[in-house]
Design a protein around this motif. Structure first.
Motif, PDB file in Angstrom:
ATOM      1  N   ARG A   6       0.714  -1.466  -0.417  1.00  0.00           N
ATOM      2  CA  ARG A   6      -0.300   0.320   0.084  1.00  0.00           C
ATOM      3  C   ARG A   6       0.899   1.493   0.120  1.00  0.00           C
ATOM      4  O   ARG A   6       1.527   1.429   0.706  1.00  0.00           O
ATOM      5  CB  ARG A   6      -1.188   0.006   1.443  1.00  0.00           C
ATOM      6  CG  ARG A   6      -1.855  -1.278   1.063  1.00  0.00           C
ATOM      7  CD  ARG A   6      -2.521  -0.838   1.498  1.00  0.00           C
ATOM      8  NE  ARG A   6      -1.890  -1.211   3.103  1.00  0.00           N
ATOM      9  CZ  ARG A   6      -3.042  -1.516   4.984  1.00  0.00           C
ATOM     10  NH1 ARG A   6      -4.354  -0.464   4.430  1.00  0.00           N
ATOM     11  NH2 ARG A   6      -2.141  -1.568   6.241  1.00  0.00           N
ATOM     12  N   ILE A   7       0.339   2.204  -0.970  1.00  0.00           N
ATOM     13  CA  ILE A   7       1.333   3.489  -1.041  1.00  0.00           C
ATOM     14  C   ILE A   7      -0.009   4.663  -0.392  1.00  0.00           C
ATOM     15  O   ILE A   7      -0.811   4.808  -0.793  1.00  0.00           O
ATOM     16  CB  ILE A   7       2.068   3.263  -2.122  1.00  0.00           C
ATOM     17  CG1 ILE A   7       1.313   3.707  -2.938  1.00  0.00           C
ATOM     18  CG2 ILE A   7       2.829   2.388  -2.470  1.00  0.00           C
ATOM     19  CD1 ILE A   7       1.533   3.992  -4.614  1.00  0.00           C
ATOM     20  N   ASN A   8       0.749   6.264  -0.171  1.00  0.00           N
ATOM     21  CA  ASN A   8      -0.158   7.033   0.076  1.00  0.00           C
ATOM     22  C   ASN A   8      -1.387   6.957   0.804  1.00  0.00           C
ATOM     23  O   ASN A   8      -0.977   6.436   2.010  1.00  0.00           O
ATOM     24  CB  ASN A   8      -0.033   7.810  -1.049  1.00  0.00           C
ATOM     25  CG  ASN A   8       1.641   8.094  -1.691  1.00  0.00           C
ATOM     26  OD1 ASN A   8       2.450   8.382  -0.739  1.00  0.00           O
ATOM     27  ND2 ASN A   8       1.233   7.971  -3.246  1.00  0.00           N
ATOM     28  N   ASP A  44       6.566   9.205  -2.695  1.00  0.00           N
ATOM     29  CA  ASP A  44       5.639   8.129  -2.264  1.00  0.00           C
ATOM     30  C   ASP A  44       6.502   7.545  -0.541  1.00  0.00           C
ATOM     31  O   ASP A  44       7.264   7.637  -0.230  1.00  0.00           O
ATOM     32  CB  ASP A  44       5.863   7.248  -3.233  1.00  0.00           C
ATOM     33  CG  ASP A  44       5.682   7.884  -4.777  1.00  0.00           C
ATOM     34  OD1 ASP A  44       4.127   8.124  -4.392  1.00  0.00           O
ATOM     35  OD2 ASP A  44       6.124   7.308  -5.577  1.00  0.00           O
ATOM     36  N   LEU A  45       5.178   7.859  -0.245  1.00  0.00           N
ATOM     37  CA  LEU A  45       4.843   6.713   1.115  1.00  0.00           C
ATOM     38  C   LEU A  45       4.753   5.061   1.251  1.00  0.00           C
ATOM     39  O   LEU A  45       3.320   4.968   0.556  1.00  0.00           O
ATOM     40  CB  LEU A  45       3.954   7.544   2.437  1.00  0.00           C
ATOM     41  CG  LEU A  45       4.213   7.070   3.451  1.00  0.00           C
ATOM     42  CD1 LEU A  45       5.936   7.170   4.715  1.00  0.00           C
ATOM     43  CD2 LEU A  45       3.125   7.184   4.449  1.00  0.00           C
ATOM     44  N   VAL A  46       5.276   4.530   1.469  1.00  0.00           N
ATOM     45  CA  VAL A  46       5.243   2.800   0.528  1.00  0.00           C
ATOM     46  C   VAL A  46       4.736   2.330   1.989  1.00  0.00           C
ATOM     47  O   VAL A  46       6.530   2.342   3.114  1.00  0.00           O
ATOM     48  CB  VAL A  46       6.374   1.838  -0.324  1.00  0.00           C
ATOM     49  CG1 VAL A  46       5.705   1.282  -0.389  1.00  0.00           C
ATOM     50  CG2 VAL A  46       6.872   3.481  -0.971  1.00  0.00           C
ATOM     51  N   GLU A  47       4.724   0.757   2.285  1.00  0.00           N
ATOM     52  CA  GLU A  47       4.701   0.180   4.042  1.00  0.00           C
ATOM     53  C   GLU A  47       5.210  -1.056   3.120  1.00  0.00           C
ATOM     54  O   GLU A  47       4.996  -1.470   2.367  1.00  0.00           O
ATOM     55  CB  GLU A  47       2.772   0.305   3.764  1.00  0.00           C
ATOM     56  CG  GLU A  47       2.683  -1.050   4.721  1.00  0.00           C
ATOM     57  CD  GLU A  47       1.270  -0.748   5.230  1.00  0.00           C
ATOM     58  OE1 GLU A  47       0.119  -0.642   5.949  1.00  0.00           O
ATOM     59  OE2 GLU A  47       0.883  -1.794   4.060  1.00  0.00           O
ATOM     60  N   VAL A  48       6.714  -0.980   4.148  1.00  0.00           N
ATOM     61  CA  VAL A  48       6.999  -2.548   3.959  1.00  0.00           C
ATOM     62  C   VAL A  48       6.801  -3.100   4.690  1.00  0.00           C
ATOM     63  O   VAL A  48       7.589  -4.501   4.455  1.00  0.00           O
ATOM     64  CB  VAL A  48       8.446  -1.937   3.952  1.00  0.00           C
ATOM     65  CG1 VAL A  48       8.927  -0.298   2.597  1.00  0.00           C
ATOM     66  CG2 VAL A  48       8.772  -0.635   5.033  1.00  0.00           C
ATOM     67  N   GLY A  63       7.983   4.207  -8.401  1.00  0.00           N
ATOM     68  CA  GLY A  63       8.212   3.665  -9.773  1.00  0.00           C
ATOM     69  C   GLY A  63       9.531   3.485  -9.774  1.00  0.00           C
ATOM     70  O   GLY A  63       9.555   2.514 -10.471  1.00  0.00           O
ATOM     71  N   LYS A  64      10.568   3.945  -9.085  1.00  0.00           N
ATOM     72  CA  LYS A  64      11.614   3.429  -9.387  1.00  0.00           C
ATOM     73  C   LYS A  64      11.850   2.280  -9.059  1.00  0.00           C
ATOM     74  O   LYS A  64      13.058   1.910  -9.393  1.00  0.00           O
ATOM     75  CB  LYS A  64      12.964   4.577  -9.196  1.00  0.00           C
ATOM     76  CG  LYS A  64      14.210   4.005  -9.073  1.00  0.00           C
ATOM     77  CD  LYS A  64      14.944   5.570  -8.349  1.00  0.00           C
ATOM     78  CE  LYS A  64      16.459   4.920  -8.363  1.00  0.00           C
ATOM     79  NZ  LYS A  64      17.639   6.501  -7.932  1.00  0.00           N
ATOM     80  N   GLU A  68      14.053  -0.825 -10.560  1.00  0.00           N
ATOM     81  CA  GLU A  68      14.979  -1.942 -10.520  1.00  0.00           C
ATOM     82  C   GLU A  68      14.343  -2.972  -9.772  1.00  0.00           C
ATOM     83  O   GLU A  68      14.657  -4.294  -9.752  1.00  0.00           O
ATOM     84  CB  GLU A  68      15.497  -1.326  -8.802  1.00  0.00           C
ATOM     85  CG  GLU A  68      15.595   0.715  -9.193  1.00  0.00           C
ATOM     86  CD  GLU A  68      16.762   0.947  -8.317  1.00  0.00           C
ATOM     87  OE1 GLU A  68      16.246   0.799  -6.672  1.00  0.00           O
ATOM     88  OE2 GLU A  68      17.603   1.901  -8.541  1.00  0.00           O
ATOM     89  N   SER A  69      12.992  -3.368  -8.531  1.00  0.00           N
ATOM     90  CA  SER A  69      12.676  -4.524  -8.196  1.00  0.00           C
ATOM     91  C   SER A  69      12.241  -5.512  -9.472  1.00  0.00           C
ATOM     92  O   SER A  69      12.910  -6.916  -9.246  1.00  0.00           O
ATOM     93  CB  SER A  69      10.856  -4.332  -7.704  1.00  0.00           C
ATOM     94  OG  SER A  69      11.555  -4.033  -6.274  1.00  0.00           O
TER      95      SER A  69
END
Length: 244
Positions: A6-8, A44-48, A63-64, A68-69
């Motif tokens: 989940r982001i933002n 962005d705020l990303v839930e890790v 996006g970056k 890369e993933s």
């Protein structure tokens, strides 16, 4: 069910443990403050870590991160080794030339890091002499001992006798060596291809020049003949012959 984090605004919890864009630990903050910090840095705020209490989120360029993933996953699939079991069938009284051909295939399979299942096929009265099959399998195992080992000892299975050879070299090592050899061949052929192309180009140029020179030499002769033909009146040759 989506596996993406989940982001933002999709992160709907009152508090989060925030990690900065450079990995620094900010601490537990409200979700509003975390979103504000991410927006201020145009990130962005990303839930890790969604299962943590409170959830761990990180400020990053999502996006970056996805790009890369994807590259890492593709590289991992490219380097992933799938061990394949090849099969080679022989007869107890195989011809020496055929044996060498079959052995060559076994050598190629082992060099590629694959296992090889050797099957000796018995027919008719050959079934009463299994020692012929064991002797042939032992000979083959000795001939390829530098590349493989007997992983599954010879065993009678109905009309067949089976043995499995395993490679000394891992599949990943074989793949790496094959890629290196391919690149080396490309590098070696590059120079020769350039020289060949240059030689062909020079030959074509020489041929074109020779054709042009021949056309230039022939043109004045053809033009002179045309001028003479136009200057002599029609029937002049016949009149000259009659006067003679």
């Amino acid at each position: 069910m989506s596996t993406e984090p989940r982001i933002n605004d999709r992160i709907r919890v009152p508090e989060v443990r925030l990690v900065g864009p450079n990995g620094e630990q900010v601490g537990i903050v409200s979700i509003q403050d975390a979103l504000r910090l991410a927006q201020e840095q145009d990130l962005d705020l990303v839930e890790v870590a969604a299962t943590a209490r409170p959830p761990v989120v990180k400020v990053m360029d999502y996006g970056k991160y996805k790009y890369e993933s994807a590259l890492k996953a593709r590289e991992a699939r490219k380097n992933q080794a799938h061990t394949v079991i090849k099969e080679m069938k022989l007869r107890p009284k195989i011809d020496p030339h055929d044996y060498e051909t079959k052995k060559g295939h076994v050598v190629r399979f082992l060099k590629a890091g694959d296992k090889v299942k050797i099957t000796i096929m018995f027919r008719g009265r050959e079934q009463s002499r299994p020692e012929l099959g064991r002797r042939l399998l032992s000979k083959l195992a000795e001939d390829v001992a530098e590349l493989g080992f007997v992983e599954f000892a010879p065993k009678q299975d109905g009309r067949n006798m089976i043995m499995v050879l395993g490679p000394h070299k891992k599949k990943t090592e074989a793949m790496a060596e094959a890629r290196a050899a391919k690149e080396e061949r490309k590098a070696g052929l590059g120079g020769r291809d350039a020289e060949s192309a240059e030689a062909v180009e020079q030959a074509e140029t020489t041929e074109a020049v020779e054709q042009t020179e021949a056309a230039v030499v022939a043109a004045p002769v053809e033009q002179a003949e045309a001028v003479v033909a136009a200057a002599v009146p029609a029937g002049a040759d016949q009149a000259t012959e009659e006067q003679s």
